[in-house]
Design an enzyme around this catalytic site. Structure first.
Site, PDB file in Angstrom:
ATOM      1  N   ALA A   1       0.748  -1.073   0.100  1.00  0.00           N
ATOM      2  CA  ALA A   1      -0.014   0.007   0.099  1.00  0.00           C
ATOM      3  C   ALA A   1       0.770   1.024  -0.178  1.00  0.00           C
ATOM      4  O   ALA A   1       2.091   1.202   0.692  1.00  0.00           O
ATOM      5  CB  ALA A   1      -0.919   0.008   1.135  1.00  0.00           C
TER       6      ALA A   1
ATOM      7  N   PHE B   1       3.257  -2.338   3.661  1.00  0.00           N
ATOM      8  CA  PHE B   1       3.220  -0.848   3.411  1.00  0.00           C
ATOM      9  C   PHE B   1       4.650  -0.669   2.333  1.00  0.00           C
ATOM     10  O   PHE B   1       5.639  -1.167   2.923  1.00  0.00           O
ATOM     11  CB  PHE B   1       3.273  -0.161   4.399  1.00  0.00           C
ATOM     12  CG  PHE B   1       3.164   1.317   4.496  1.00  0.00           C
ATOM     13  CD1 PHE B   1       1.981   1.732   3.905  1.00  0.00           C
ATOM     14  CD2 PHE B   1       4.325   2.094   4.602  1.00  0.00           C
ATOM     15  CE1 PHE B   1       2.107   3.147   3.676  1.00  0.00           C
ATOM     16  CE2 PHE B   1       3.931   3.407   4.534  1.00  0.00           C
ATOM     17  CZ  PHE B   1       3.006   4.080   3.916  1.00  0.00           C
ATOM     18  N   CYS B   2       4.395  -0.368   1.186  1.00  0.00           N
ATOM     19  CA  CYS B   2       5.348  -0.149   0.209  1.00  0.00           C
ATOM     20  C   CYS B   2       6.836   0.341   0.755  1.00  0.00           C
ATOM     21  O   CYS B   2       7.756  -0.091   0.537  1.00  0.00           O
ATOM     22  CB  CYS B   2       4.961   0.411  -0.943  1.00  0.00           C
ATOM     23  SG  CYS B   2       5.960   0.607  -2.253  1.00  0.00           S
ATOM     24  N   PHE B   3       6.610   1.453   1.419  1.00  0.00           N
ATOM     25  CA  PHE B   3       7.522   2.460   1.800  1.00  0.00           C
ATOM     26  C   PHE B   3       8.521   1.545   3.227  1.00  0.00           C
ATOM     27  O   PHE B   3       9.706   1.993   3.480  1.00  0.00           O
ATOM     28  CB  PHE B   3       7.440   3.668   2.105  1.00  0.00           C
ATOM     29  CG  PHE B   3       7.058   4.407   0.825  1.00  0.00           C
ATOM     30  CD1 PHE B   3       7.458   4.256  -0.400  1.00  0.00           C
ATOM     31  CD2 PHE B   3       6.294   5.533   1.375  1.00  0.00           C
ATOM     32  CE1 PHE B   3       7.053   4.732  -1.361  1.00  0.00           C
ATOM     33  CE2 PHE B   3       5.775   6.164  -0.021  1.00  0.00           C
ATOM     34  CZ  PHE B   3       6.017   5.946  -1.384  1.00  0.00           C
ATOM     35  N   ALA B   4       7.975   0.522   3.666  1.00  0.00           N
ATOM     36  CA  ALA B   4       8.697  -0.270   4.662  1.00  0.00           C
ATOM     37  C   ALA B   4       9.507  -1.221   4.270  1.00  0.00           C
ATOM     38  O   ALA B   4      10.464  -1.804   4.947  1.00  0.00           O
ATOM     39  CB  ALA B   4       7.621  -0.789   5.335  1.00  0.00           C
TER      40      ALA B   4
END
Length: 267
Positions: free
Chosen positions: A79, A144-147
């Site tokens: 996400a 979560f994409c940025f993780a």
């Protein structure tokens, strides 16, 4: 061959995703001109990866309470909360790329302009793979994409900035990614079902690095970096009638309805 440059400006999430898919599906690998699209998100929205389960990943009650639009991308991954960002999309064929023998090659080629763009702003940009001796730590799946980090994610002094995802059809490459103007990641994770640790030390944005440039200037810098990296010229363009009609139909059948955005079920 010159590339098309399409700047659609900020659009609602459903229209953004419909235009991305329309540009992909209308692209003829034998005759279409490759393109770079620039866009933004207004109002803010949250996009899910193509195969994510919205109910398993998101706090849908909070999303509805805050009237946050949720859309489903045509690419995979986790996400992404879209706010205060400049987003790009590329559509081309493998033969438009020099020396792209593999998918990994194409990622390096199609993100090279981002390195040039960030470095042109005076930032210390590098690929994650070049900073990670143990490459097995890259590519871990996260809600979560940025993780998480992929090999060709861009790093600024050890912190990830934005993200990129690619999808391929027969002889057509689609890639899109984000350039965060302000760091909104900790606001985005509040819409996830599972809590995440503070990500401020893991991710960054232009404002975090002292870059305060008008968006039109950033677009110009990004376009110049793209032209140089791809050794091409960008010709300003707009959506064709076919692309616009296809996008309108996709809003009705997919991106404007919960059946697709939440469950991946087209009408």
């Amino acid at each position: 061959m010159n590339w098309r440059l399409i700047d659609t400006g900020p659009l609602p999430g459903p229209e953004n995703m419909a235009v991305d898919e329309a540009l992909l599906t209308c692209f003829n690998p034998d005759s279409s001109v490759p393109l770079l699209r620039l866009y933004g998100w207004q109002p803010p929205a949250l996009s899910l990866g193509r195969f994510q389960d919205a109910a398993a990943v998101l706090d849908l009650y909070r999303c509805r309470a805050d009237q946050l639009q949720v859309v489903r991308r045509i690419t995979g991954g986790g996400a992404i909360y879209h706010a205060e960002e400049l987003t790009y999309a590329i559509v081309c064929s493998p033969h438009h790329l020099p020396h792209a023998a593999t998918v990994k090659d194409s990622f390096r080629i199609l993100t090279a302009f981002l390195l040039r763009f960030y470095r042109g702003l005076g930032l210390n940009a590098a690929y994650a793979v070049d900073l990670t001796p143990d490459s097995s730590r890259l590519g871990e799946r996260t809600p979560f994409c940025f993780a998480g980090k992929e090999s060709f994610d861009i790093m600024l002094d050890g912190r990830k900035i934005g993200g990129n995802a690619q999808r391929r059809l027969k002889n057509v490459i689609f890639q899109h990614g984000s350039i965060p103007l302000r760091n909104m990641v900790n606001e985005g994770v509040t819409y996830l079902k599972e809590s995440h640790a503070d990500l401020n030390d893991a991710v960054t944005a232009l404002a975090d690095n002292g870059v305060a440039v008008r968006e039109d200037e950033l677009k110009e810098s990004l376009s110049k970096a793209f032209s140089t990296a791809m050794t091409t010229e960008l010709a300003p363009s707009v959506l064709t009638e076919e692309e616009r009609e296809t996008a309108d139909n996709l809003i009705c059948s997919r991106y404007g309805v919960d059946a697709w955005n939440l469950f991946g079920e087209a009408l």
